[in-house]
Design a protein around this motif. Structure first.
Motif, PDB file in Angstrom:
ATOM      1  N   HIS A   1       2.440  11.644  30.982  1.00  0.00           N
ATOM      2  CA  HIS A   1       2.883  11.534  32.279  1.00  0.00           C
ATOM      3  C   HIS A   1       2.945   9.764  32.798  1.00  0.00           C
ATOM      4  O   HIS A   1       4.064   9.582  33.481  1.00  0.00           O
TER       5      HIS A   1
ATOM      6  N   ARG B   1       6.504   9.341  31.471  1.00  0.00           N
ATOM      7  CA  ARG B   1       7.654   9.879  32.336  1.00  0.00           C
ATOM      8  C   ARG B   1       7.551   9.261  33.612  1.00  0.00           C
ATOM      9  O   ARG B   1       8.699   8.766  34.259  1.00  0.00           O
ATOM     10  N   HIS B   2       6.489   8.633  34.361  1.00  0.00           N
ATOM     11  CA  HIS B   2       6.451   7.852  35.425  1.00  0.00           C
ATOM     12  C   HIS B   2       7.143   6.404  35.248  1.00  0.00           C
ATOM     13  O   HIS B   2       8.141   6.170  36.157  1.00  0.00           O
TER      14      HIS B   2
ATOM     15  N   SER C   1      10.248  15.136  41.086  1.00  0.00           N
ATOM     16  CA  SER C   1      10.786  13.970  40.731  1.00  0.00           C
ATOM     17  C   SER C   1      10.282  12.548  41.723  1.00  0.00           C
ATOM     18  O   SER C   1      10.321  11.678  41.285  1.00  0.00           O
TER      19      SER C   1
ATOM     20  N   TYR D   1       7.311  11.072  40.674  1.00  0.00           N
ATOM     21  CA  TYR D   1       7.205  10.355  39.394  1.00  0.00           C
ATOM     22  C   TYR D   1       7.748   9.159  39.732  1.00  0.00           C
ATOM     23  O   TYR D   1       7.501   7.992  39.090  1.00  0.00           O
TER      24      TYR D   1
END
Length: 83
Positions: free
Chosen positions: A28, A31-32, A60, A63
Motif C-alpha cells: 500500500h 500504491r500511495h 482513490s 491513496y
C-alpha cells in the motif's frame, strides 16, 4: 503458465523492503506513492483510479491524499543542508 497471485506479489514487496532495511513495508505504501506522484504531475483522479484499478473515486482519494505545498510550508530543513 499461471499468473502470479496477490500473495506472491506481497512476498516480493516485503522481501524488497527487508533488503533495504525496512521491517514494516507494505504494498500500500507503493500504491500511495504512485497515486500522489500521478496527481502531483497533473493526472486526474479518474486516471489514478484507472491505474490503481479502483471502482470508486473515493477510494482513490484515500491513496492520493497529500498536499505538497502545505507540507513544504511546515517542513523543517534537512539537517546539514544549506537551508
Amino acid at each position: 503458465d499461471q499468473p502470479i497471485g496477490v500473495s506472491a506479489i506481497r512476498h516480493v514487496i516485503c522481501d524488497a523492503f527487508r533488503r533495504i532495511g525496512l521491517t514494516h513495508g507494505r504494498s500500500h505504501a507503493l500504491r500511495h506513492t504512485l497515486a500522489c506522484r500521478l496527481v502531483n504531475h497533473g493526472s486526474s483522479l479518474k486516471e489514478v483510479a484507472d491505474v490503481l484499478r479502483h471502482r470508486s473515486l473515493n477510494t482513490s482519494l484515500i491513496y492520493a491524499k497529500l498536499d505538497h505545498r502545505r507540507l513544504a510550508a511546515v517542513a523543517l530543513p534537512w539537517p546539514g543542508s544549506a537551508t
